[in-house]
Enzyme design. Structure first.
Site, short mmCIF file in Angstrom:
data_model
loop_
_atom_site.label_atom_id
_atom_site.label_comp_id
_atom_site.label_asym_id
_atom_site.label_seq_id
_atom_site.Cartn_x
_atom_site.Cartn_y
_atom_site.Cartn_z
N HIS A 240 47.45 38.17 52.40
CA HIS A 240 46.47 37.98 51.32
C HIS A 240 46.28 36.52 50.93
CE1 HIS A 240 45.74 42.23 50.17
NE2 HIS A 240 46.85 42.39 50.87
N ASP B 47 42.96 29.19 47.60
CA ASP B 47 43.08 30.60 47.24
C ASP B 47 42.74 31.41 48.48
OD1 ASP B 47 43.49 32.79 45.61
OD2 ASP B 47 42.25 32.01 43.99
C1 GDG Z 1 46.22 37.37 46.19
C2 GDG Z 1 45.66 36.08 46.75
C3 GDG Z 1 43.46 37.21 47.08
C4 GDG Z 1 43.49 39.06 36.59
N1 GDG Z 1 43.73 38.87 35.30
C5 GDG Z 1 43.51 40.03 34.68
C6 GDG Z 1 43.11 40.95 35.62
N2 GDG Z 1 43.13 40.33 36.79
C7 GDG Z 1 42.75 40.94 38.06
C8 GDG Z 1 41.39 40.43 38.49
C9 GDG Z 1 41.48 40.52 39.98
C10 GDG Z 1 42.96 40.27 40.26
O1 GDG Z 1 43.65 40.54 39.06
C11 GDG Z 1 43.26 38.85 40.64
O2 GDG Z 1 42.56 38.55 41.82
P1 GDG Z 1 43.06 37.51 42.87
O3 GDG Z 1 42.03 37.45 43.94
O4 GDG Z 1 43.41 36.23 42.22
O5 GDG Z 1 44.35 38.29 43.42
P2 GDG Z 1 45.94 38.05 43.49
O6 GDG Z 1 46.56 39.36 43.73
O7 GDG Z 1 46.43 37.31 42.33
O8 GDG Z 1 46.10 37.16 44.77
C12 GDG Z 1 44.17 35.99 46.48
C13 GDG Z 1 44.12 38.48 46.59
O9 GDG Z 1 45.54 38.49 46.79
C14 GDG Z 1 43.53 39.70 47.29
O10 GDG Z 1 43.75 39.66 48.65
O11 GDG Z 1 42.12 37.20 46.65
O12 GDG Z 1 43.65 34.82 47.06
O13 GDG Z 1 46.33 34.98 46.15
O14 GDG Z 1 41.17 41.81 40.42
O15 GDG Z 1 40.41 41.23 37.92
N3 GDG Z 1 42.80 42.22 35.31
C15 GDG Z 1 42.89 42.57 34.02
N4 GDG Z 1 43.29 41.72 33.05
C16 GDG Z 1 43.60 40.44 33.33
O16 GDG Z 1 43.96 39.69 32.43
N5 GDG Z 1 42.56 43.81 33.68
#
Ligand code: GDG
Length: 742
Positions: free
Chosen positions: A172, A381
């Site tokens: 990821h 990212d």
């Molecule tokens: C890895 C990789 C890749 C975040 N804050 C809140 C919240 N979120 C949810 C968002 C989104 C998810 O969490 C974060 O998305 P990311 O893309 O940053 O995902 P991560 O799991 O951190 O990271 C990244 C990902 O995996 C998927 O393959 O994109 O590059 O590092 O869905 O909405 N949701 C809620 N409250 C929050 O405060 N409800």
């Protein structure tokens, strides 16, 4: 009918101890929401699984887990299989190797990476725990899907225990360029790649990550690849890009959700007549929060007309607060937030609202819907799902300002793309976004929305799992097929019965054992006699198809009644006729390429150039194996650049790199010759990657045999060159036998 086993570092929930007892809290994150969305929608699953099982570690004791499960309800669309690591082991594996070594390195922060062997040991031991757990629950036919950087060793550990299992791995986060990956201690980087190659399919978010991975495998494990297929230890492994999507409809449905609409309306009222900028990120140095704040600061200074008219809501999600680098960063960010507010606010206006807490899904969606711009500027990212969620949530306005260093940027080209460290560019991008005409905003949004709606999380999961299934099928088809006695009998019988036979033979590695120097491979008397015996029967035509130049072939084999093909087809001498040149490389190309090769001859002791009429070859068989291979990769890259947009091609042979004219290969040459003969028996033997062109051309209606191990398009394999003469002698004997009998 099979089951799907998903493995991730953590299960998608945690246990909380409250006054009322133990409760189970759902956790969030990109991976968790993707898999959960998929599990919740059996209607979109084109590959059917009888059961879904989620294996992950649990931050609680087994007793607490059992007690919590007894009084709480778990989701019923999957079975939960927790792994209970000891706290110290988990600490060194998770905060240690995963987040203090791999995470910084893979996000291009090499200065922050820690290289501690006890971290790596814990990482390996933790993978063993997972492997044991999975081996215990696995039943034949199960499909295993391992997720992310915490479990890169696991696929190979599973492969050792379950040799035939279908195993997929998805990373990821970014896979960094080789120059970064190679910073890892040698044993670890080998182990990590070896670990990932235990899978049948290795997936990444972007084309770049796939290429970086292949490059590292080639440089470190010296594997061979053809496009995105890697040959490793007699196995074929696919690697490809599968950009993760979101549950688009869930964000569209939120537009009419009562609770979300309520929050959105109150936000609109509170910020009436002001523009809203929003961002939400985990607290992490990769998110570029400090540069982002500097960009906003500069925007307020450079474009004072926005004073009082814009508010930036910066929401940071607490994360990894046990790692000291994260704690320090938090205070630096908070200092910057105060400085910006101190510098720019008025008695009636505060330009920056900073929150350090989790948002409910409804709050998150309401902010997405209300924000005039989203400012998403990570320094690196893997993908960044927030960018996609924001686009999905926009109704009739919204501009995405996105870092070009995110995986998402390769899909969301209509965003205002910025370099996150370029503070001026960020400041100007905010101004551009806030001034963008609504018509343009909507046009950009609808293009991106169409794409995100189409390649959603269901497509991501389905495409990955389908590709895994196809890879498994392809492996079955390609299982090395040793030429057995019974196959030989059939082939020899067919030969004997045929009226017009054609045998195509590669020279080096097939008719002659591979030698240290090309000149040492001259034919032995034994070989000459064998070829003469074969050609005595006029029904048989022998074609010797080689990368050698015409002069050498003429000198060595010109006296025998065979057809000779030099330089893979650049020159052909039909049986009994003279040499005919098919193509010559104009000498000015050689003048450009030869100095480049010469440079590598100087830098790599034991390598040398073979200057043929239409081909230049750089041989590295006699060099130190590691040095020779590394230099060959460098030379290959340089040659590919040099020959771009020219009619030349660079061919990776067996310890040789060749440059020659495009369109000339053993496949097309062999086909042309065979077509003109129209034989009713074809046999084709070769050992090299260049012979694969021939095998592929003849896949139907010919007996194709590869000499040596490795994946091949040939129908059969024989283990070594030593078996070639006895095999060919059988044809001679059969003809003699037939003559005696008849
Ligand atoms: C890895 C990789 C890749 C975040 N804050 C809140 C919240 N979120 C949810 C968002 C989104 C998810 O969490 C974060 O998305 P990311 O893309 O940053 O995902 P991560 O799991 O951190 O990271 C990244 C990902 O995996 C998927 O393959 O994109 O590059 O590092 O869905 O909405 N949701 C809620 N409250 C929050 O405060 N409800």
């Amino acid at each position: 009918m099979s089951r799907l086993i998903i493995i991730s570092n953590r299960l998608p929930f945690a246990i909380e101890k409250t006054e009322e007892g133990l409760s189970i809290r759902q956790s969030s994150g990109g991976l968790v929401s993707a898999i959960k969305s998929y599990f919740e929608r059996p209607d979109v699953q084109s590959i059917y699984f009888t059961e879904k099982i989620w294996v992950g570690s649990m931050d609680a004791t087994e007793e607490d887990w059992k007690a919590a499960v007894a009084v709480n309800t778990l989701p019923n669309n999957f079975i939960t299989e927790p792994v209970f690591p000891e706290a110290t082991l988990y600490e060194a594996y998770y905060n240690g190797f995963s987040n203090s070594t791999l995470w910084p390195l893979f996000h291009y922060f090499p200065g922050m990476a820690e290289y501690k062997s006890d971290f790596f040991d814990a990482y390996r031991n933790m993978s063993q725990l997972f492997a044991e757990k999975i081996a215990a629950i696995y039943v034949e036919g199960d499909v295993i899907w391992v997720h992310d950087y915490q479990l890169m060793l696991l696929p190979q550990m599973l492969r050792e225990r379950l040799p035939d299992a279908a195993i997929g791995f998805f990373l990821h986060i970014p896979f960094p360029s080789y120059e970064i990956f190679r910073l890892l201690p040698s044993a670890w980087k080998r182990a990590l790649l070896h670990g990932m190659l235990g899978a049948d399919l290795v997936g990444f978010h972007t084309h770049d990550y796939v290429q970086h991975f292949i490059q590292s495998c080639k440089m470190i494990l010296q594997v061979e690849n053809q496009f995105t297929t890697i040959s490793y230890k007699d196995r074929l492994i696919k690697t490809d890009l599968f950009p993760i999507g979101i549950d688009y409809q869930k964000f569209r449905d939120a537009i009419t959700d009562e609770a979300t609409v309520g929050i959105a309306t109150s936000l609109e009222q509170k910020f009436y007549n002001q523009r809203l900028i929003f961002s939400v990120d985990r607290l992490d140095y990769t998110k570029g929060l400090e540069y982002r704040l500097d960009g906003y600061d500069l925007f307020l200074t450079r474009y004072p007309e926005w004073q009082g008219k814009v508010v930036f809501i910066l929401n940071i999600i607490p994360s990894r607060d046990l790692i000291s680098a994260y704690v320090k960063r938090k205070s630096r960010i908070e200092e910057k937030v105060s400085a910006i507010n101190g510098k720019h606010s008025s008695l009636h206006w505060q330009p920056l609202i900073y929150r350090y807490k989790h948002l409910s899904f409804e709050e998150l969606c309401a902010l997405y819907q209300t924000a005039d711009a989203a400012l998403i500027t990570p320094l690196r990212d893997g993908m960044n799902l927030v960018a996609k969620e924001y686009i999905a949530s926009c109704i009739d306005k919204g501009v995405l300002i996105l870092s070009e260093l995110t995986g998402a940027a390769s899909e969301l080209s209509e965003a205002v793309l910025v370099n996150p460290t370029d503070v001026e560019e960020v400041a100007d991008a905010i101004n551009t976004a806030l001034n963008m005409h609504l018509i343009e905003q909507r046009s950009r949004l609808s293009d991106m929305q169409r794409r995100i709606a189409e390649y959603n999380v269901f497509k991501w999961t389905t495409e990955f799992l389908s590709c895994l299934k196809e890879t498994k099928e392809e492996q079955e088809g390609l299982k090395i097929n040793l030429l057995k006695e019974e196959n030989m009998v059939v082939i020899v019988d067919e030969y004997s019965a045929a009226d017009k036979r054609c045998i195509l033979l590669d020279y080096d590695g097939t008719l002659s054992p591979l030698q240290r120097l090309p000149s040492l491979a001259s034919p032995t008397t034994e070989l000459i006699e064998l070829l003469q015996q074969l050609t005595e029967d006029k029904k048989t035509e022998i074609i010797i198809i080689s990368g050698r130049d015409a002069d050498t072939l003429q000198h060595w084999l010109g006296a025998i009644e065979v057809t000779l093909v030099a330089e893979h087809g650049a020159a052909v001498k039909r049986r009994g006729a003279a040499w005919v040149e098919q193509a010559t490389m104009a000498s000015e190309w050689k003048d450009k390429i030869k100095p480049m090769m010469q440079l590598f001859v100087n830098r790599c002791a034991g390598s040398f150039i073979e200057d043929k009429r239409s081909t230049l070859a750089w041989h590295y068989r006699n060099t130190h194996p590691d040095l020779g291979f590394n230099r060959s990769r460098e030379l290959r890259n340089s040659l590919l650049q040099l020959t771009g947009n020219t009619p030349l091609q660079v061919i990776d042979g067996n310890k040789v790199l060749e440059v020659r004219l495009m369109g000339i290969d053993k496949g097309s040459t062999a086909m042309n010759l065979v077509r003109s003969m129209n034989p009713d028996f074809i046999l084709c033997l070769g050992d090299d990657t260049t012979d694969e062109d021939m095998f592929r051309a003849f896949i139907e209606g010919a007996h194709t045999v590869k000499i040596g191990r490795g994946n091949t398009a040939a129908g059969y394999t024989i283990a070594s060159q030593k078996e070639v003469y006895p095999f060919l002698r059988r044809f001679v004997q059969k003809v003699k036998q037939a003559e005696l009998q008849g």
